[in-house]
Write a protein that holds these residues in place. Structure first.
Motif, PDB file in Angstrom:
ATOM      1  N   GLN A 127     -47.151  21.638  34.076  1.00  0.00           N
ATOM      2  CA  GLN A 127     -47.896  20.741  33.180  1.00  0.00           C
ATOM      3  C   GLN A 127     -49.302  20.488  33.727  1.00  0.00           C
ATOM      4  O   GLN A 127     -50.283  20.541  32.993  1.00  0.00           O
ATOM      5  CB  GLN A 127     -47.143  19.425  33.009  1.00  0.00           C
ATOM      6  N   GLN A 128     -49.406  20.234  35.037  1.00  0.00           N
ATOM      7  CA  GLN A 128     -50.720  19.969  35.639  1.00  0.00           C
ATOM      8  C   GLN A 128     -51.630  21.194  35.560  1.00  0.00           C
ATOM      9  O   GLN A 128     -52.825  21.068  35.338  1.00  0.00           O
ATOM     10  CB  GLN A 128     -50.559  19.524  37.091  1.00  0.00           C
ATOM     11  N   LEU A 129     -51.075  22.388  35.751  1.00  0.00           N
ATOM     12  CA  LEU A 129     -51.876  23.610  35.643  1.00  0.00           C
ATOM     13  C   LEU A 129     -52.366  23.814  34.211  1.00  0.00           C
ATOM     14  O   LEU A 129     -53.510  24.228  33.988  1.00  0.00           O
ATOM     15  CB  LEU A 129     -51.083  24.831  36.114  1.00  0.00           C
ATOM     16  N   THR A 130     -51.511  23.511  33.244  1.00  0.00           N
ATOM     17  CA  THR A 130     -51.903  23.632  31.835  1.00  0.00           C
ATOM     18  C   THR A 130     -53.051  22.680  31.522  1.00  0.00           C
ATOM     19  O   THR A 130     -54.039  23.058  30.874  1.00  0.00           O
ATOM     20  CB  THR A 130     -50.691  23.357  30.919  1.00  0.00           C
ATOM     21  N   ILE A 131     -52.954  21.447  32.009  1.00  0.00           N
ATOM     22  CA  ILE A 131     -54.027  20.461  31.806  1.00  0.00           C
ATOM     23  C   ILE A 131     -55.298  20.910  32.516  1.00  0.00           C
ATOM     24  O   ILE A 131     -56.394  20.818  31.961  1.00  0.00           O
ATOM     25  CB  ILE A 131     -53.581  19.064  32.288  1.00  0.00           C
ATOM     26  N   ALA A 132     -55.152  21.418  33.742  1.00  0.00           N
ATOM     27  CA  ALA A 132     -56.319  21.890  34.497  1.00  0.00           C
ATOM     28  C   ALA A 132     -57.023  23.008  33.749  1.00  0.00           C
ATOM     29  O   ALA A 132     -58.261  23.044  33.680  1.00  0.00           O
ATOM     30  CB  ALA A 132     -55.887  22.361  35.889  1.00  0.00           C
ATOM     31  N   LYS A 133     -56.259  23.911  33.159  1.00  0.00           N
ATOM     32  CA  LYS A 133     -56.837  25.011  32.388  1.00  0.00           C
ATOM     33  C   LYS A 133     -57.603  24.459  31.178  1.00  0.00           C
ATOM     34  O   LYS A 133     -58.735  24.879  30.898  1.00  0.00           O
ATOM     35  CB  LYS A 133     -55.725  25.970  31.951  1.00  0.00           C
ATOM     36  N   GLN A 134     -57.004  23.514  30.458  1.00  0.00           N
ATOM     37  CA  GLN A 134     -57.662  22.919  29.288  1.00  0.00           C
ATOM     38  C   GLN A 134     -58.958  22.222  29.686  1.00  0.00           C
ATOM     39  O   GLN A 134     -59.980  22.360  29.020  1.00  0.00           O
ATOM     40  CB  GLN A 134     -56.720  21.930  28.596  1.00  0.00           C
ATOM     41  N   GLU A 135     -58.910  21.468  30.782  1.00  0.00           N
ATOM     42  CA  GLU A 135     -60.102  20.755  31.247  1.00  0.00           C
ATOM     43  C   GLU A 135     -61.187  21.727  31.701  1.00  0.00           C
ATOM     44  O   GLU A 135     -62.369  21.510  31.462  1.00  0.00           O
ATOM     45  CB  GLU A 135     -59.744  19.793  32.384  1.00  0.00           C
ATOM     46  N   SER A 136     -60.779  22.814  32.361  1.00  0.00           N
ATOM     47  CA  SER A 136     -61.767  23.788  32.829  1.00  0.00           C
ATOM     48  C   SER A 136     -62.478  24.446  31.655  1.00  0.00           C
ATOM     49  O   SER A 136     -63.676  24.717  31.728  1.00  0.00           O
ATOM     50  CB  SER A 136     -61.121  24.840  33.732  1.00  0.00           C
ATOM     51  N   GLU A 137     -61.754  24.704  30.573  1.00  0.00           N
ATOM     52  CA  GLU A 137     -62.374  25.310  29.395  1.00  0.00           C
ATOM     53  C   GLU A 137     -63.426  24.398  28.777  1.00  0.00           C
ATOM     54  O   GLU A 137     -64.435  24.873  28.265  1.00  0.00           O
ATOM     55  CB  GLU A 137     -61.301  25.672  28.367  1.00  0.00           C
ATOM     56  N   LYS A 138     -63.214  23.095  28.836  1.00  0.00           N
ATOM     57  CA  LYS A 138     -64.201  22.138  28.301  1.00  0.00           C
ATOM     58  C   LYS A 138     -65.520  22.217  29.058  1.00  0.00           C
ATOM     59  O   LYS A 138     -66.571  21.912  28.511  1.00  0.00           O
ATOM     60  CB  LYS A 138     -63.669  20.707  28.393  1.00  0.00           C
ATOM     61  N   ASN A 139     -65.444  22.588  30.339  1.00  0.00           N
ATOM     62  CA  ASN A 139     -66.629  22.584  31.197  1.00  0.00           C
ATOM     63  C   ASN A 139     -67.046  23.983  31.656  1.00  0.00           C
ATOM     64  O   ASN A 139     -67.794  24.117  32.620  1.00  0.00           O
ATOM     65  CB  ASN A 139     -66.361  21.707  32.431  1.00  0.00           C
ATOM     66  N   ASN A 140     -66.525  25.014  30.969  1.00  0.00           N
ATOM     67  CA  ASN A 140     -66.825  26.410  31.324  1.00  0.00           C
ATOM     68  C   ASN A 140     -66.452  26.746  32.765  1.00  0.00           C
ATOM     69  O   ASN A 140     -67.081  27.592  33.390  1.00  0.00           O
ATOM     70  CB  ASN A 140     -68.295  26.744  31.063  1.00  0.00           C
ATOM     71  N   GLY A 141     -65.464  26.052  33.296  1.00  0.00           N
ATOM     72  CA  GLY A 141     -64.994  26.327  34.651  1.00  0.00           C
ATOM     73  C   GLY A 141     -63.766  27.210  34.605  1.00  0.00           C
ATOM     74  O   GLY A 141     -63.414  27.763  33.567  1.00  0.00           O
ATOM     75  N   LEU A 142     -63.111  27.350  35.762  1.00  0.00           N
ATOM     76  CA  LEU A 142     -61.885  28.135  35.804  1.00  0.00           C
ATOM     77  C   LEU A 142     -60.931  27.572  36.851  1.00  0.00           C
ATOM     78  O   LEU A 142     -61.334  26.830  37.741  1.00  0.00           O
ATOM     79  CB  LEU A 142     -62.176  29.612  36.079  1.00  0.00           C
ATOM     80  N   VAL A 143     -59.670  27.940  36.689  1.00  0.00           N
ATOM     81  CA  VAL A 143     -58.613  27.530  37.610  1.00  0.00           C
ATOM     82  C   VAL A 143     -57.953  28.796  38.126  1.00  0.00           C
ATOM     83  O   VAL A 143     -57.616  29.689  37.344  1.00  0.00           O
ATOM     84  CB  VAL A 143     -57.551  26.651  36.905  1.00  0.00           C
ATOM     85  N   GLN A 144     -57.791  28.871  39.434  1.00  0.00           N
ATOM     86  CA  GLN A 144     -57.129  30.025  40.024  1.00  0.00           C
ATOM     87  C   GLN A 144     -56.060  29.546  40.997  1.00  0.00           C
ATOM     88  O   GLN A 144     -56.281  28.599  41.753  1.00  0.00           O
ATOM     89  CB  GLN A 144     -58.117  30.919  40.759  1.00  0.00           C
TER      90      GLN A 144
END
Length: 192
Positions: A127-144
């Motif tokens: 769940q936290q990774l899914t939220i992190a991905k959504q938040e990163s998309e809002k700011n043009n960032g990424l999660v790895q």
């Protein structure tokens, strides 16, 4: 309030008992109560100063959307998993005439027992990774997510299902590293 009333009642009983005490016993009782009151006041002042210092430390970070998002996510990860987030790449910026730090890459290292439950990705981590991905998309960032070579294939599939990028890290023996990055170029310059 209930504790306060209990303390006042207890002190009243103790002080009323002082009438039959010697001066030495009264002095001992007075110094003990004074020490307790001093400890309570000291704890309250210490807590206030700690909150002020924590607020000042948080204020040193820039107000850009990525930094704010990473700070909020890091707090959630910390509360839910106990992980200690670490800014591994920061940039100095001037904001309203003051030097601030903007986070470019945030690192969170999770042990295998926090990441995996019954040979699958922990539902909370998923769940936290899914939220992190959504938040990163809002700011043009990424999660790895960096994972060790011995990671079960079902766990790798579960991580991929969250939409984050993954990479096997042969230096990891146990545990996982989650990176929140402003850009791929920021991520490529970080030594983990």
């Amino acid at each position: 309030m209930r504790k306060f009333i209990t303390i006042i009642t207890l002190m009243t009983f103790m002080l009323s008992g002082c009438a039959n005490m010697t001066k030495e016993q009264q002095a001992m009782m007075g110094s003990s109560l004074g020490a307790l009151a001093g400890a309570g006041i000291g704890a309250a002042i210490g807590a206030g100063l700690g909150a002020l210092a924590g607020g000042a430390a948080a204020y040193a970070f820039a107000n850009d959307p990525f930094t704010q998002s990473v700070n909020q996510q890091s707090e959630t990860w910390k509360k839910q998993t106990g992980v200690q987030p670490e800014a591994v790449k920061v940039s100095e910026v001037v904001e309203n005439g003051e030097q601030k730090q903007q986070i470019d890459v945030q690192k969170m290292a999770l042990s295998s027992d926090k990441m995996i439950v019954n040979n699958r990705l922990s539902p909370m981590v998923k769940q936290q990774l899914t939220i992190a991905k959504q938040e990163s998309e809002k700011n043009n960032g990424l999660v790895q997510v960096l994972f060790p070579p011995n990671t079960p294939s079902l766990v790798v599939q579960d991580i991929l299902s969250t939409g984050v990028s993954i990479a096997q890290d042969d230096t990891l023996k146990d545990g996982y590293v989650i990176l929140l990055a402003r850009s791929r170029s920021d991520l490529s310059t970080v030594k983990i």
